[in-house]
Write an enzyme that holds these catalytic residues in place. Structure first.
Site, short mmCIF file in Angstrom:
data_model
loop_
_atom_site.label_atom_id
_atom_site.label_comp_id
_atom_site.label_asym_id
_atom_site.label_seq_id
_atom_site.Cartn_x
_atom_site.Cartn_y
_atom_site.Cartn_z
N HIS A 24 0.84 -1.21 0.00
CA HIS A 24 0.00 0.00 0.00
C HIS A 24 0.87 1.25 0.00
O HIS A 24 0.65 2.17 -0.80
CB HIS A 24 -0.91 -0.01 1.23
CG HIS A 24 -1.80 1.19 1.34
ND1 HIS A 24 -3.12 1.17 0.96
CD2 HIS A 24 -1.55 2.45 1.79
CE1 HIS A 24 -3.65 2.36 1.17
NE2 HIS A 24 -2.72 3.16 1.68
N GLU A 25 1.86 1.28 0.88
CA GLU A 25 2.72 2.46 0.97
C GLU A 25 3.61 2.60 -0.26
O GLU A 25 3.94 3.72 -0.68
CB GLU A 25 3.55 2.42 2.25
CG GLU A 25 2.73 2.41 3.53
CD GLU A 25 1.72 3.55 3.60
OE1 GLU A 25 2.01 4.65 3.07
OE2 GLU A 25 0.63 3.35 4.17
N HIS A 28 1.93 4.56 -2.82
CA HIS A 28 2.07 6.01 -2.65
C HIS A 28 3.48 6.47 -3.00
O HIS A 28 3.68 7.51 -3.63
CB HIS A 28 1.78 6.41 -1.20
CG HIS A 28 0.37 6.19 -0.76
ND1 HIS A 28 -0.72 6.57 -1.51
CD2 HIS A 28 -0.14 5.63 0.37
CE1 HIS A 28 -1.84 6.26 -0.87
NE2 HIS A 28 -1.51 5.69 0.27
#
Length: 438
Positions: A24-25, A28
């Site tokens: 998920h990170e 980003h």
């Protein structure tokens, strides 16, 4: 219950969750760096740092509690009035006023100002075009969706779905006088035995209709009690044509109105072979889309569902098996699955499916348009884009960037609500857990 296997199941789920958070990170991080934003930290987990290493301008690390993660981007919000005053020499204090919430706004602005660097002012998040900010914030949830798709593909097209196939596993030798009895001398042969059906035969068609699995064959046989039915089987590569006359028995079925009724159906006395049948590659996207819709439905009803869960703590009523769970509940289910006596492939398939469901939940939940969730940042970016577009349409000067630090009080309320809801679910999973096995 095998305690070691239970612990292994829990550990596997925790590691899978950590991987999901890391991905998920990364969703980003990669576009943020690609668009030139200065990223100070990439962290998986919260709490004390277990390990970290700096590469270039970014510190990469792992923290003790694997229940979240973050990247620290420069200038998530525009500089505060105080910072702008210091920069242009006006000395404007930029005070937020008095009171608890006003102080909260001021603290949020101060924390954001610390990420700004006047010497490198162009490498900040808030200066990016709207579409780039949306891509950065959408990248995290999309990584969870892609990971869920990969996991479901492994389950459905790699391992397959456990199905009763059209291969005959066994043939009853006779029709006993009573269903619970063994065959006795003089009992008539079963219809399948009388027709010459043998274990290992693959049922190809029933009554002229091709069948793909045992369920389809059984449906056609049940619809023809007492009638002569032609059956074609594949026996060691050879096509064999047989005729079977199903016995008539009375069984309870569910009619088209959903009512349970007695009905006469045909049976021939065979069982099918249970095997894993690999599904087409498009089955995973379909399953993921259906799961996204189901989770979205739960999110819409989130306050009600949490209230109902809290009520079970008082009433002791059984919880909805399809209801909300915390990470504690998900870990307990993974442990239960790992500790069962089922074949390893069964257990692996269920745990992978559980991880896929968690990633779908992360995808949907993070798109809620409230700060501090990714959906909140996307909403802020889109609102800024709408304001700029409207100013252009009216021939006005471009407005200042949206100062989302003003939403700090609402963000605080959202965080408290999430903590309370999470706490209720954790307590419910400890006191009144949902079990797959009763």
């Amino acid at each position: 219950m095998d305690l070691v296997a239970f612990i292994v199941g829990v550990v596997v789920l925790v590691v899978g969750l950590a991987i999901s958070i890391a991905l998920h990170e990364i969703g980003h991080l990669v576009p943020a760096k690609r668009f030139g934003v200065r990223v100070g930290q990439y962290m998986v987990g919260f709490g004390p740092t277990l390990w970290s290493r700096r590469r270039g301008e970014t510190e990469y690390g792992v923290k003790a509690i694997p229940l979240g993660g973050y990247i620290s981007m420069a200038g998530m919000y525009p500089p505060s009035p105080a910072a702008r005053g210091a920069a242009d020499g006006s000395g404007a204090p930029g005070r937020a006023g008095g009171g608890f919430f006003a102080t909260m706004v001021q603290d949020a602005r101060a924390a954001n100002d610390e990420t700004l660097d006047s010497a490198d002012d162009n490498r900040v998040f808030y200066r990016l075009p709207v579409y780039k900010r949306v891509i950065i914030m959408l990248g995290g949830p999309l990584m969870n969706l892609v990971f869920a798709l990969v996991l479901m593909t492994l389950v459905l097209s790699g391992i397959g779905v456990q199905t009763v196939t059209s291969t005959v596993a066994s043939v009853s030798a006779c029709v006993p006088a009573q269903a619970a009895q063994e065959c006795q001398a003089g009992d008539p042969p079963s219809p399948a035995a009388a027709a010459g059906i043998q274990p290992g035969d693959v049922i190809v068609s029933v009554d002229g209709q091709d069948v793909a699995d045992f369920a389809e064959a059984a449906t056609l046989i049940q619809a023809a009690p007492g009638q002569s039915v032609p059956i074609v089987v594949d026996r060691d590569g050879q096509s064999v044509s047989l005729t079977v006359t199903p016995d008539t028995v009375t069984r309870q079925i569910v009619d088209e109105n959903g009512q349970t009724v007695d009905s006469e159906v045909g049976v021939i006395g065979v069982t099918g072979t249970v095997d894993y049948v690999r599904q087409p590659i498009w089955s995973a996207p379909v399953a993921v889309a259906e799961n996204v819709g189901a989770v979205a439905g739960l999110v819409v009803q989130l306050p009600v569902k949490v209230y109902e869960t809290a009520a079970t703590l008082v009433t002791g009523e059984q919880r909805d098996p399809n209801g909300l769970r915390s990470i504690v509940g998900a870990g307990a289910i993974a442990g239960e699955v790992a500790a069962t006596d089922a074949p390893v492939v069964n257990r692996v398939a269920v745990i992978l499916s559980l991880l896929a469901a968690l990633n779908i939940s992360l995808f949907v939940f993070n798109l809620i348009p409230l700060l501090p969730l990714d959906g909140g940042h996307i909403a802020v970016a889109l609102w800024g884009g709408i304001r700029s577009w409207w100013a252009r349409v009216r021939g006005k000067a471009q407005p200042a960037p949206v100062d989302a630090t003003k939403l700090a009080p609402l963000t605080f309320v959202v965080v408290i609500a999430l903590v309370v809801m999470g706490g209720i679910l954790i307590i419910a999973d400890l006191v009144n857990p949902i079990s797959l096995f009763g």
